[in-house]
Scaffold this motif. Structure first.
Motif: not given
Lengths: 343, 500
Positions: A164, A190-192
């Motif tokens: 994340s 960058g992956y929420q």
């Protein structure tokens, strides 16, 4: 008029009496139990409404109220900064037993590296208990060629994995395990939230780390294979044939890092109170927490919500946290090197 | 199971007792949650889930979806009347909806918004049913490179939303981008533009900003000018134009259809977010309209486009949740939790073994949208009269309503200050003729664009630009930017030639 002016003196008197008496007794005195009558206890959840922490928090708050007779336990969501704002709020609250709450145990990493914004010391919280031990899993996409965790460790090419963000718990864990095993994990920040699972489905990344409860949908839908588990060993039946990280041979230095990761994952869904609580009152809360977590009705409700339970109480949790935080100086140096944020 | 059988089985499921009754019960709850600024569908779901214990799966869906489907329908009402969006995606409704109320056309705006959201909801549900066979490739075709290109396409709309001055629009859009950077940067772990304030570490919530930029700014303006929200008394208060609004929707059926499909697709793609859907549809309407001059001053087309998008995306958002067990948004994550409590595990089997349940959901979405609008439309005329009240009555009401919404969204006292600050900024923008749409667009799309760009570069390097779908979106964006320039140039040349 008379009663009005007497009232504050009376309250002050009781307060003084309690604060003097408290350090001498570790058992809950009747006066400590009576303290909660007619009071409102605020249970702070460090995330938004919905989601795991909120669900656990609301369930526990409901049953705490049952075992703090005459009180009202309300849940307040204080989200932000990856649980830091919530933890700060609990830490800075008046240590009168009327403010307690929950936050992510991953803050242990944040404290070790001295992350910006931290205004608490995890060593000093008054620990009430924890509700679960987390089993975490290493999952590869169903279409990837990897069949065993050994193939992952032997891979010459970097294994890209969603995270994340730099400084978040999953990012830190990926880096620590990469160094401990060792393996060529490359976190892609960058992956929420659930975006990480979409990345596996789309095949952008071959693998992902996460809690078994969080990834169980992906696993049940046969979109991913579990190659390795770590954290709690309390045994999820579906993962019986999956090797635990403790069975992998690593260097002594790697072993101590893996122990740290495991111990942090074992303290799941904790409940804490501000530092400096009168011992008697803390005992009341700890007793109520223990009664709540062993209440057959709570256990039944937890099943309905699909929440796992593996509780521990009071001093045991205090000890677990202290073990996690008070690492040997060399470990802390290594950790800082591994998970330091870019300047 | 045959598809037609499943459709009929779904219909009889959705209309069976007690499912239908439970849905009727939660529709008003959804509307009220939508109307109250700061309360959104997620909060509603979290509150309602405990009541579903012990319900049959079908009844549980009806109970939760009935509420969830109509939240944005309610959210448009305060957006039009008070310039205060009920939920994040309703922010786009403010842009044209409130100027309509100022022209004395609040009734027409409400009629159009309600009807369009109903049509959007129904079309979205139908579209969801149509794409079921191709859902897997469709959802998986959109990754970070495509998100980045879609965000770029959205940002290109700044040029259209700029109003009188492109330069001012670009400035506002640029400021929006900077505001979107506030908070923790996931790429470096560094906190940007927070000035040491811990509450800013997560960035600023869109509702916090929009309430300030529109509602508070309007309150300042009203306080200075006096009068009523509706400047023009010429409008017929009795008829109130609600029917006209309904008619507008039918006259713009093609626009409703396009925006419903766009909204639905954005709903299907997890990761772009619901706020973006309404703004992209607004931009689309602006791009294709023949009445560009009326936009920004209260054009009914703008209201129709944004409101068709809200409810249609809800149908789309259900798809990844059902098909993969992976929710596309936080609201869907809560809903997924509820599904598991009800004893349904989403995944591939949903579309083979439980197809009738999926169609029951489609029908529930359709019915909930119709019933919600049937409840609201008769009241719209009365609600519109509020805009003719004296501002001294309205100012306290709007201020309390807006600030409460800002507080409820994040439960942080500090955010009320941020809202007031944006109120002053919004008033300044209004006074000096800076369009506020580009600012919001920058905020909504900035974070998506930055994040998607970093992830794309990490995954594919610069070659991400040439992934087929990303490249096509890029070409469309370039065409929309340069075609008007070329056309203007060509026209100028022609005029020069003829004058020679």
């Amino acid at each position: 008029m008379g009663t009005k002016s007497r009232c504050p003196c009376f309250v002050l008197g009781v307060f003084l009496l309690l604060s003097f008496a408290a350090p001498f007794s570790a058992t809950a005195a009747p006066s400590d139990i009576d303290f909660f009558k007619g009071k409102t206890v605020t249970y702070i959840v460090s995330t938004k409404t919905g989601g795991g922490y909120d669900t656990y928090g609301r369930l526990i708050a409901r049953y705490l109220q049952k075992y703090l007779p005459g009180s009202r336990v309300i849940v307040k969501n204080v989200p932000g900064a990856g649980h830091i704002i919530g933890a700060n709020t609990i830490y800075q609250a008046e240590p009168d037993g009327l403010t307690i709450g929950t936050f992510n145990t991953g803050l242990i990493y944040s404290q070790i590296i001295g992350q910006e914004g931290i205004q608490f010391d995890l060593n000093k919280f008054s620990w009430i208990g924890k509700a679960n031990s987390e089993t975490r899993v290493f999952v590869v996409g169903a279409k990837t060629p990897y069949k065993t965790f050994k193939e992952i460790m032997d891979s010459k090419a970097p294994i890209k994995m969603p995270s994340s963000g730099v400084g978040s718990e999953d990012h830190n864990e990926t880096l620590i395990l990469a160094s401990a095993l060792p393996a060529k994990f490359q976190p892609i920040p960058g992956y929420q939230g659930k975006e990480a699972e979409m990345a596996i489905l789309r095949g952008e990344v071959p693998a992902v780390l996460g809690s078994y409860t969080g990834l169980s949908g992906l696993i049940a839908a046969k979109e991913g294979r579990v190659l390795m588990q770590y954290g709690s060993e309390h045994g999820i039946p579906e993962l019986k044939s999956v090797p635990h990280i403790n069975s992998i041979e690593v260097t002594p230095k790697g072993k101590s890092l893996i122990n740290l990761v495991n111990s942090i994952d074992i303290i799941g869904r904790l409940t804490a109170a501000p530092p400096g609580m009168p011992a008697g009152r803390l005992q009341v809360l700890r007793d109520a927490y223990r009664k709540a977590l062993t209440d057959p009705e709570l256990i039944k409700d937890a099943k309905k919500y699909h929440l796992d339970l593996d509780p521990a109480y009071g001093d045991d949790v205090q000890k677990l946290v202290a073990e996690g935080i008070n690492q040997p100086a060399e470990n802390i140096r290594t950790l800082k090197n591994i998970i330091k944020t870019k300047e | 199971m045959d598809v037609w059988d499943a459709i009929w089985a779904g219909l009889s499921g959705a209309t069976s007792w007690p499912a239908f009754g439970l849905m009727l019960l939660t529709i008003p709850i959804g509307l009220i949650i939508g109307i109250i600024p700061g309360m959104g569908g997620n909060m509603g779901l979290a509150l309602l889930i405990p009541f579903t214990f012990g319900m049959e799966p079908l009844s549980g869906f009806a109970f939760l979806l009935g509420m969830h489907a109509v939240v944005h329908t309610g959210g448009s009402i305060p957006a039009i009347l008070f310039d205060t969006p009920g939920t994040g995606p309703n922010a786009a409704t403010c842009i044209e909806g409130f100027p309509m109320a100022q022209k004395g056309e609040a009734g027409r705006a409400l009629g159009a918004a309600l009807t369009s959201s109903m049509m959007g909801g129904i079309l979205g549900a139908m579209f969801m049913a149509i794409v079921i066979p191709v859902v897997r490739p469709m959802v998986l075709a959109f990754g970070p490179p495509e998100f980045f290109m879609l965000a770029m396409m959205g940002l290109a709309f700044i040029s259209l939303m700029s109003g009188s001055s492109i330069l001012k629009g670009l400035m506002a859009g640029g400021m929006g981008l900077v505001i979107s950077f506030v908070g923790m940067d996931p790429q470096t772990g560094v906190v940007r533009y927070s000035f040491g304030v811990l509450d800013l570490m997560d960035g600023i919530n869109i509702v916090t900003i929009v309430v300030g930029l529109f509602a508070v700014a309007e309150v300042i303006d009203m306080g200075i000018k006096g009068g009523a929200i509706a400047h023009s008394k010429s409008a017929n208060i009795k008829g109130s134009g609600v029917l006209q609004g309904v008619k507008d929707c039918f006259m713009n059926l093609w626009l409703v259809l396009r925006c419903s499909v766009i909204g639905n697709i954005i709903g299907i793609i997890p990761g772009l977010g619901g706020d973006a859907a309404a703004f992209i549809c607004y931009g689309h309407a602006l791009q294709t309209t023949r009445r560009k001059d009326e936009y920004g001053k209260g054009c009914v087309e703008g209201v129709i486009a944004t409101d068709a998008a809200h409810n249609s995306k809800e149908g789309g958002a259900l798809i990844p949740t059902l098909a993969f067990g992976v929710p596309g948004s936080s609201g869907m994550a809560i809903l997924l939790g509820a599904f598991m409590i009800l004893g349904i595990s989403p995944g591939k089997e949903m579309f083979t073994q439980h197809l009738d349940l999926v169609f029951s959901m489609v029908w529930i979405l359709v019915f909930a949208n119709i019933i919600a609008v049937a409840i609201c439309l008769p009241l719209a005329g009365t609600m519109a009269k509020i805009t003719f009240l004296r501002t001294s009555v309205m100012i306290p009401f709007i201020l309390v309503c807006g600030l409460l919404g800002s507080y409820l969204t994040t439960s942080r006292i500090g955010d009320i200050l941020i809202t007031v600050l944006f109120g002053v900024i919004g008033y300044g923008m209004k006074k000096f003729d800076y369009a506020r749409g580009p600012l919001i667009l920058g905020i909504v799309l900035g974070k998506i664009a930055e994040n998607a760009l970093h992830v794309s570069l990490n995954l594919y390097g610069l070659m991400f630009v040439f992934r087929p779908i990303a490249f096509v979106i890029l070409l469309i964006t370039l065409a929309t930017v340069f075609f008007p320039v070329y056309r203007a140039h060509a026209r100028k040349k022609k005029i020069e030639e003829t004058s020679k």
